[in-house]
Design a protein around this motif. Structure first.
Motif, PDB file in Angstrom:
ATOM      1  N   LEU A  28      54.490  71.045   4.059  1.00 11.93           N
ATOM      2  CA  LEU A  28      56.161  69.984   3.938  1.00 11.93           C
ATOM      3  C   LEU A  28      57.357  71.209   4.058  1.00 11.93           C
ATOM      4  O   LEU A  28      58.020  70.564   4.454  1.00 11.93           O
ATOM      5  N   SER A  29      57.536  72.037   4.665  1.00  2.50           N
ATOM      6  CA  SER A  29      58.674  72.930   5.701  1.00  2.50           C
ATOM      7  C   SER A  29      57.899  72.535   6.748  1.00  2.50           C
ATOM      8  O   SER A  29      59.125  71.940   7.865  1.00  2.50           O
ATOM      9  N   LEU A  30      57.793  71.496   7.893  1.00 12.06           N
ATOM     10  CA  LEU A  30      57.687  71.494   8.482  1.00 12.06           C
ATOM     11  C   LEU A  30      58.044  70.076   8.639  1.00 12.06           C
ATOM     12  O   LEU A  30      58.893  69.360   9.548  1.00 12.06           O
ATOM     13  N   GLN A  31      57.834  68.844   7.768  1.00 12.05           N
ATOM     14  CA  GLN A  31      58.259  67.999   7.292  1.00 12.05           C
ATOM     15  C   GLN A  31      59.579  68.226   7.117  1.00 12.05           C
ATOM     16  O   GLN A  31      60.739  67.376   7.628  1.00 12.05           O
ATOM     17  N   VAL A  32      59.895  68.976   6.027  1.00 13.16           N
ATOM     18  CA  VAL A  32      61.371  69.030   5.898  1.00 13.16           C
ATOM     19  C   VAL A  32      62.338  69.242   7.911  1.00 13.16           C
ATOM     20  O   VAL A  32      63.379  68.481   7.692  1.00 13.16           O
ATOM     21  N   GLN A  33      62.304  70.118   8.498  1.00 16.01           N
ATOM     22  CA  GLN A  33      62.394  70.498  10.121  1.00 16.01           C
ATOM     23  C   GLN A  33      62.348  69.068  10.687  1.00 16.01           C
ATOM     24  O   GLN A  33      62.999  68.937  11.801  1.00 16.01           O
ATOM     25  N   GLU A  34      61.267  68.635  10.593  1.00 23.82           N
ATOM     26  CA  GLU A  34      61.080  66.943  11.424  1.00 23.82           C
ATOM     27  C   GLU A  34      61.500  66.201  11.704  1.00 23.82           C
ATOM     28  O   GLU A  34      62.454  65.546  12.209  1.00 23.82           O
ATOM     29  N   VAL A  35      61.326  65.703   9.496  1.00 22.20           N
ATOM     30  CA  VAL A  35      62.002  64.273   9.469  1.00 22.20           C
ATOM     31  C   VAL A  35      63.340  64.769   9.044  1.00 22.20           C
ATOM     32  O   VAL A  35      64.778  64.003   9.152  1.00 22.20           O
ATOM     33  N   LEU A  36      63.697  65.835   8.064  1.00 17.34           N
ATOM     34  CA  LEU A  36      65.191  65.574   7.236  1.00 17.34           C
ATOM     35  C   LEU A  36      66.268  66.656   8.898  1.00 17.34           C
ATOM     36  O   LEU A  36      67.101  66.614   8.192  1.00 17.34           O
ATOM     37  N   ARG A  37      65.859  67.170   9.541  1.00 18.69           N
ATOM     38  CA  ARG A  37      66.696  68.253  10.514  1.00 18.69           C
ATOM     39  C   ARG A  37      67.095  69.102   9.672  1.00 18.69           C
ATOM     40  O   ARG A  37      68.731  69.663   9.750  1.00 18.69           O
ATOM     41  N   ARG A  38      66.267  69.179   8.902  1.00 19.88           N
ATOM     42  CA  ARG A  38      67.173  70.542   8.242  1.00 19.88           C
ATOM     43  C   ARG A  38      66.390  72.131   8.297  1.00 19.88           C
ATOM     44  O   ARG A  38      64.873  72.007   7.974  1.00 19.88           O
ATOM     45  N   ASP A  39      67.217  73.558   7.887  1.00 13.99           N
ATOM     46  CA  ASP A  39      66.218  74.980   7.940  1.00 13.99           C
ATOM     47  C   ASP A  39      65.813  74.958   6.328  1.00 13.99           C
ATOM     48  O   ASP A  39      66.342  75.120   5.859  1.00 13.99           O
ATOM     49  N   PRO A  40      64.304  74.729   6.664  1.00 16.40           N
ATOM     50  CA  PRO A  40      63.142  74.280   4.454  1.00 16.40           C
ATOM     51  C   PRO A  40      63.910  76.413   4.488  1.00 16.40           C
ATOM     52  O   PRO A  40      63.624  76.259   3.565  1.00 16.40           O
ATOM     53  N   LEU A  41      63.840  77.401   5.153  1.00 14.32           N
ATOM     54  CA  LEU A  41      64.558  78.457   4.271  1.00 14.32           C
ATOM     55  C   LEU A  41      65.809  78.939   4.190  1.00 14.32           C
ATOM     56  O   LEU A  41      66.762  80.004   3.397  1.00 14.32           O
ATOM     57  N   SER A  42      66.806  78.099   3.842  1.00 15.12           N
ATOM     58  CA  SER A  42      68.340  77.996   3.571  1.00 15.12           C
ATOM     59  C   SER A  42      68.426  77.849   2.928  1.00 15.12           C
ATOM     60  O   SER A  42      69.794  78.089   2.251  1.00 15.12           O
ATOM     61  N   GLY A  43      67.568  77.907   1.350  1.00 13.54           N
ATOM     62  CA  GLY A  43      68.343  77.718   0.022  1.00 13.54           C
ATOM     63  C   GLY A  43      68.000  76.691  -0.428  1.00 13.54           C
ATOM     64  O   GLY A  43      68.256  77.177  -1.889  1.00 13.54           O
TER      65      GLY A  43
END
Length: 60
Positions: free
Chosen positions: A17-32
């Motif tokens: 799911l973190s990888l999906q956040v990075q690739e699809v949403l272009r966001r940092d999953p560790l951002s809070g």
């Protein structure tokens, strides 16, 4: 809070799911931020969140 549109394979764990956040949403999953994912049937919701010390995966 960010909501992924469409349905998500609910067999996925935090790493996928973190990888999906990075690739699809272009966001940092560790951002809070909270990232919410919905299953195909709509009866399951997964939320990933990083609190600065560790990662959390909530299943509702």
């Amino acid at each position: 809070m960010w909501l992924a549109t469409g349905h998500t394979d609910m067999r996925k764990g935090f790493a996928s799911l973190s990888l999906q956040v990075q690739e699809v949403l272009r966001r940092d999953p560790l951002s809070g931020h909270l990232f919410c994912f919905r299953g195909r049937r709509g009866d399951l919701l997964k939320v990933i969140w990083h609190d600065g010390q560790g990662a959390c995966l909530f299943c509702l």
